[in-house]
Enzyme design. Structure first.
Site, mmCIF file in Angstrom:
data_model
loop_
_atom_site.group_PDB
_atom_site.id
_atom_site.type_symbol
_atom_site.label_atom_id
_atom_site.label_comp_id
_atom_site.label_asym_id
_atom_site.label_seq_id
_atom_site.Cartn_x
_atom_site.Cartn_y
_atom_site.Cartn_z
ATOM 1 N N ASP A 153 6.278 -6.558 6.763
ATOM 2 C CA ASP A 153 4.884 -6.187 7.035
ATOM 3 C C ASP A 153 3.939 -7.128 6.300
ATOM 4 O O ASP A 153 3.238 -6.731 5.380
ATOM 5 C CB ASP A 153 4.675 -4.724 6.597
ATOM 6 C CG ASP A 153 3.344 -4.176 7.097
ATOM 7 O OD1 ASP A 153 2.716 -4.829 7.953
ATOM 8 O OD2 ASP A 153 2.927 -3.114 6.621
ATOM 9 N N ASP A 168 0.809 -1.218 0.000
ATOM 10 C CA ASP A 168 0.000 0.000 0.000
ATOM 11 C C ASP A 168 0.844 1.270 0.000
ATOM 12 O O ASP A 168 0.331 2.377 -0.130
ATOM 13 C CB ASP A 168 -0.966 -0.003 1.194
ATOM 14 C CG ASP A 168 -0.231 -0.221 2.508
ATOM 15 O OD1 ASP A 168 0.945 0.190 2.627
ATOM 16 O OD2 ASP A 168 -0.836 -0.818 3.433
ATOM 17 N N ASP A 217 6.531 -6.785 -3.031
ATOM 18 C CA ASP A 217 5.158 -7.217 -2.764
ATOM 19 C C ASP A 217 4.753 -8.122 -3.913
ATOM 20 O O ASP A 217 4.979 -7.813 -5.078
ATOM 21 C CB ASP A 217 4.228 -6.012 -2.664
ATOM 22 C CG ASP A 217 2.857 -6.399 -2.115
ATOM 23 O OD1 ASP A 217 2.519 -5.980 -1.003
ATOM 24 O OD2 ASP A 217 2.134 -7.156 -2.815
#
Ligand SMILES: Cc1cc2nc3c(=O)[nH]c(=O)nc-3n(C[C@H](O)[C@H](O)[C@H](O)COP(=O)(O)OP(=O)(O)OC[C@H]3O[C@@H](n4cnc5c(N)ncnc54)[C@H](O)[C@@H]3O)c2cc1C
Lengths: 510, 549
Positions: A373, A301, A321
């Site tokens: 994360d 994000d 990601d």
């Protein structure tokens, strides 16, 4: 037989009760419409478009139904009950059917508008038929006044019940089945109300019982269907929804701004994400000797990257990601890009769409700071990213005086899991420093700092932070007794204890 | 499909897999689906035929002198070569008939993954010492020793969780014991059984040897335990009052897994050994070591010890004969029959007994008395490449996926150990089927009389019982029929006289192979390979060596 051409016999029909029927079927009719509209915007995103097309098609189909009603000439009461039962069934299974077909394949829109058409047309048949049944019983002006009044009252009831009670309490699948059942019950009930007009009420009752039974079975299986559909978590308006090969990405907007959901799990809420991301990034940055090369694993994000870029001396940020759909959204979807400060378009940032495990295992560059994360370890695939093997690989990619931080679920809601992550990081040969921060959307949230050797805070925080200052920073590592350290097993690829522990702990809260 | 053909298919599926598979196959429209492209890939029958042929195979005129020839590059032969290389033997040839090394631990590879053709795992050793530990240490897989003195292994080589799941009536369950729906009595028997195995895994004899150990050689030979070798596992279960069908299923599964034979065809000693020596939780094992290519990884590691040109593949050895100045070894190139010959000071025959009896020339006229005692289970192994990971209700895809109601062993997933965050996409499923009934001859007939179409039907019927749409994702199927896959530890075999007799060297010819251990397992193959190599080293003279055993 109630032949329309023949003079109507004086029948002892209970009119008030028939008007009540109108109320109920009107409520049901509107509920189906709302379900489909909600479901379409929920699954496809862009609620304005979804709602207006669904409502448009639904109203049109009701018109089709009304028009079709003129072809029903004989056996009005019988047809009416049959239509009731058909609506009950078709309306009742709408939500489960749509969820299942969404997950099953490419024909979702066909099924969606198909069910709108069928349910709408059947609902459109109801009132004209009923009006004709009652036309000889009641004076026309009273009839129209009553039926339409109850119809509109029913609509009001539905529109209030739906958002306030039904969706939050029952969810779409149960609501759909429940109203199907109510509708079916009305069908059954009308076999008594209209008994004098029915040639074979017994047979109709049998049919009604069949429909009710099917819907009951559906209701009994609702939990399973709901799990499958992962429905029911979006309180706010869905503004974007897409499915990538890896996950379902949903962005909602409400009073408190944006929220991002991946596979139905909240990733951030714009109101308080700054707390989460400041707490994620800055403690590690404050301790690392240098900030030249930073690696972010997960976090597509772009919000963690936004925090990283506040620091002087950051030369490169590599964001790994898996999902290009996610990083593309974060780069190109204007509201989201504004929220992450267009961080993914910064020239220092390199976005790599790759498998984090593979990325660590197959490269050799070392990083000064690593931000890990990932989503919580709620399945065996994600569980791999919380093992000694993973942390061993992580260590092999860190500068000797570097620091990593790992988001580690809630030490309050999943205390054992949190300490399991900590124990695992330690077992991989890291010095660790666990800490936590309050993020209202999530609750108490936990992180673990990991470094090849013990690290003190050596840098002042950058300006412009809303949550952290030097004092708060030092207080984050105090754990009150209800979150205090628990002895824990180490999570390894070949035991995956964390996934099991995590499941158990979160089950208590859901 | 024609009615006759359909009937045949029905019979086939019934006979090999049982009724459940047939009904699942029918439900899934299994009979009408298009055939998955593929082939049989076994070649051993051709070689066997060449060896048994009436016409003698050509012999080379000139024999190349070497110190040692190892015949067979299976786990045993390669272990022997590894040991010899470790002792500095340079003049060494390993002759293998197949295209590559490995034997029953061979592996294959395609665009999707590497995959095993036979042996696919090794239970992590529970003690230090021995050749297997030496090998694993050399691979960098041993990370340390725990407080109890047990070695610990690199977790990426240990089977990742979820490791096993069991399919029963539409749902996958955790582990290999079917707990769902088990009665109180079932669970009591399970507990009793587990306690008994735990006690047996800890039992030791007067000399401090474990009652059940790996390799077998290391364990106790006290009559207290070896008496168990005289009855079948089935009889033992009966005698001990284990009647629970679920428990019997588990034990039967275990026997078929390690030995390829039903509990009725396996000695109680071997059956117990499975639980108490190799797999038992009580032994504190770290789990199983495995790789996408299965024990092919161990084969590759052993092979690294060989110098260039020391391994000759496609070399069918047909005669091993004591001659003046050593032992003559005659081979022909598989396919071309071009001869090659060696004059070796010592030979290690690392092939199964029935092959040794054929190629060792003095035995051709006078077959050794031990020969009939060695019986071998046939197996079929199929590798199915699929475009998507199979799923299923319940426990997610595991490494080992077993069907409770089928006679197959289920399948293992080649990409399970892959270091990726996301599980999914194409993979290779390795499906196993032991022909486990007591009569091995009849079983071999059954194996060899079935062709690709039959095995395709069987594999797909079996898998579609659990995965309805497997046909849609199936891309290619290859099937290996192993005629003599595993030596059978029938009652009386492990502690009978034949097994020992067969391991005694014949002059300068030494014998290695897992069948000499009585159990077809990597540990046995490795042990006997190293043992034979050390006999050779002693025979060659030179510096006395410290044993690796
Ligand atoms: C389907 C299956 C699954 C198995 N699974 C496992 C498992 O998971 N774990 C485990 O530990 N064990 C397993 N095993 C047992 C496996 O056989 C042993 O672990 C081990 O690999 C046996 O090695 P070996 O050298 O004793 O015998 P083999 O593998 O039989 O090796 C003999 C070699 O000699 C060669 N050879 C034979 N005749 C000649 C000739 N005339 N000239 C030249 N070469 C010749 C053969 O081609 C072969 O390469 C499995 C076996 C099978 C068949």
């Amino acid at each position: 037989m109630a032949d329309e051409a023949a003079p109507a016999p004086e029948l002892p029909l209970r009119r008030e009760l028939l008007f009540l029927t109108v109320l109920v079927i009107a409520t049901c009719g509107l509920v189906y419409e709302l379900i489909v509209g909600t479901l379409a915007s929920y699954l496809l995103g862009d609620s304005v478009t979804q709602f207006s097309t669904v409502i448009g098609v639904y109203l049109f189909s009701m018109g089709v139904g009304a028009w079709l009603s003129r072809f029903v000439e004989r056996g009005l009461a019988q047809r009416f009950v049959e239509v009731e039962l058909a609506v009950a069934f078709a309306g009742g299974v709408t939500a489960p059917l749509l969820f299942v077909s969404f997950n099953a394949g490419p024909f979702f829109r066909v099924v969606l508008y198909g069910s709108v058409l069928v349910v709408g047309a059947l609902v459109g048949l109801e009132i004209p038929l009923l009006l004709r049944i009652l036309k000889d019983q009641v004076r026309f002006k009273d009839l129209v006044a009553h039926v339409l009044t109850f119809d509109y009252v029913g609509a009001l009831a539905a529109s209030l019940l739906f958002p306030l009670v039904l969706v939050p309490k029952l969810g779409l699948v149960r609501t759909s089945l429940l109203f199907g059942l109510i509708n079916g019950a009305v069908g059954l009930w009308s076999t008594w109300l209209l008994e004098p007009l029915l040639p074979s009420p017994g047979r109709l009752r049998l049919k009604a019982a069949g429909v009710l039974l099917l819907l009951f079975m559906g209701l009994a299986a609702a939990d399973r269907i709901t799990d499958y559909a992962e429905e029911g978590m979006y309180a706010d308006e869905v503004v974007h929804a897409s499915s990538s090969p890896y996950q379902r990405i949903v962005l909602t907007r409400g009073k408190r701004g944006f929220s991002l959901f991946l596979n139905g799990n909240l990733q951030f809420a714009a109101v308080d994400e700054y707390r989460y991301h400041e707490a994620l990034v800055h403690p590690a940055m404050a301790r690392a000797a240098r900030h030249a090369h930073v690696l972010v694993l997960g976090g597509g994000d772009g919000l963690a990257v936004r925090e990283l870029l506040r620091w002087q001396g950051v030369e490169t940020v590599t964001l790994v990601d898996l999902d290009p759909a996610m990083t593309k959204l974060a780069t190109e979807y204007e509201e989201l890009a504004a929220l992450n400060g267009h961080s993914l378009s910064d020239r220092r940032v390199r976005v790599v769409n790759a498998d984090a495990l593979q990325f660590l295992a197959e490269g050799d560059a070392r990083y000064d700071v690593v931000v890990v994360d990932f989503p919580d370890p709620n399945n065996f695939s994600l569980g791999k990213l919380y093992t000694t093997r993973f942390y061993g690989l992580l260590k092999s990619r860190m500068a000797p005086d570097g620091v990593a931080v790992i988001q580690s679920t809630s030490p309050l809601m999943a205390r054992q899991s949190f300490w399991c992550v900590e124990a695992t990081v330690a077992a991989a040969g890291f010095w660790t420093a666990p800490y936590h921060a309050l993020v209202p959307s999530f609750g108490e949230w936990g992180y673990v700092l990991a470094a090849p050797s013990p690290r003190e805070v050596v840098h002042a925080l950058p300006p412009g932070l809303r949550f952290l200052d030097a004092q708060v920073l030092s207080s984050l590592s105090d754990f009150p007794p209800d979150m205090a350290r628990l002895p824990s097993e180490v999570n390894r690829l070949n035991n995956q204890v964390l996934v099991r522990t995590y499941e158990e702990e979160w089950r208590r809260w859901n | 499909m024609a009615a006759l053909e359909l009937m045949r298919r029905r019979e086939l599926i019934h006979a090999f897999l049982g009724a459940a598979a047939w009904s699942a196959c029918q439900k899934g429209g299994g009979a009408e689906r298009p055939q998955v492209p593929g082939a049989l890939v076994d070649r051993a029958f051709e070689w066997g035929h060449a060896l048994r042929g009436a016409a003698p195979l050509p012999r080379a005129q000139a024999l190349e002198p070497v110190d040692v020839v190892v015949v067979g590059a299976g786990a045993a032969g390669l272990s022997a070569a590894w040991r010899l290389a470790g002792a500095g033997v340079r003049s060494l040839r390993v002759l293998e008939v197949d295209e590559g090394p490995g034997g029953t631990a061979r592996s294959g590879r395609n665009a999707v993954s590497a995959f095993p053709w036979g042996a696919h795992y090794l239970p992590a050793p529970t003690r230090e010492g021995g050749p297997v530990m030496r090998l694993l240490s050399g691979m960098g897989l041993v990370t340390g020793v725990d407080d109890a003195g047990r070695p610990r292994f690199a977790e990426q080589a240990l089977v990742r969780e979820p490791d096993e799941r069991l399919f029963y009536r539409g749902t996958w369950y955790d582990g290999l014991y079917l707990r769902a729906g088990a009665s109180g009595e079932d669970l009591r028997q399970l507990q009793r059984f587990e306690q008994a195995m735990d006690a047996l895994s800890k039992a030791r004899d007067g000399q401090g040897r474990k009652a059940f150990d790996v390799p077998l050689e290391r364990g106790s030979d006290d009559a207290e335990w070896t008496a168990l070798d005289r009855l079948s596992m089935e009889e033992w279960l009966h005698q001990e009052g284990y009647t629970s069908p679920r428990l019997r299923w588990l034990v039967d599964y275990a026997c078929r897994d390690d030995f390829g034979a039903d509990a009725a065809a396996v000695s109680a000693y071997a059956g117990i050994w499975y639980f108490a020596a190799r797999h038992g939780e009580g032994t504190g094992s770290d789990g199983y070591l495995t790789w996408p290519e299965g024990n092919g990884r161990l084969v590759a590691e052993l092979q690294r010890a060989l110098g260039p040109g020391q391994l000759a593949t496609r070399a069918l050895v047909h005669a091993v004969e004591p001659v003046d100045g050593g032992v003559a070894v005659h081979a022909v190139e598989a396919g071309t029959e071009r001869p090659a010959g060696y004059l070796a000071r010592r030979v290690v025959l690392a092939v199964p007994r029935f092959v040794a009896a054929r190629v060792y020339v003095p035995w051709r006229q006078a077959p050794p008395a031990f020969l009939p005692a060695f019986q071998y289970t046939p197996w079929a192994v199929a590798n199915l490449t699929v475009s998507e990971h199979p799923g299923g209700r319940g426990v997610p895809l595991a490494w080992d996926n077993v069907l409770y109601e089928s006679k197959s062993m289920g399948y293992v997933v080649a990409t399970h150990q892959r270091e990726r965050m996301v599980d999914g996409g194409p993979t290779v499923l390795t499906w196993y089927y032991p022909l486990s009934a007591p009569d091995v001859k009849a079983e071999r007939e059954r194996l060899l009389s079935s062709g690709y179409a039959d095995w395709e039907a069987l594999v797909m019927a079996d898998l579609s019982a659990a995965h309805r749409d497997i046909g849609r994702t199936a891309e290619r199927l290859e099937v290996m029929r192993w005629g003599h896959a595993m030596v059978r530890p029938r009652p009386g075999f492990l502690f009978g006289p034949e097994r020992r007799a067969a391991a005694v060297p014949a002059g300068a010819v030494h014998f290695a192979h897992s069948d000499l251990g009585g159990l077809a397992l990597f540990e046995e193959a490795c042990h006997h390979g190293v043992r034979a190599a050390e006999e050779v080293l002693a025979g060659l003279g030179g510096r006395p060596q410290e044993t690796w055993l």
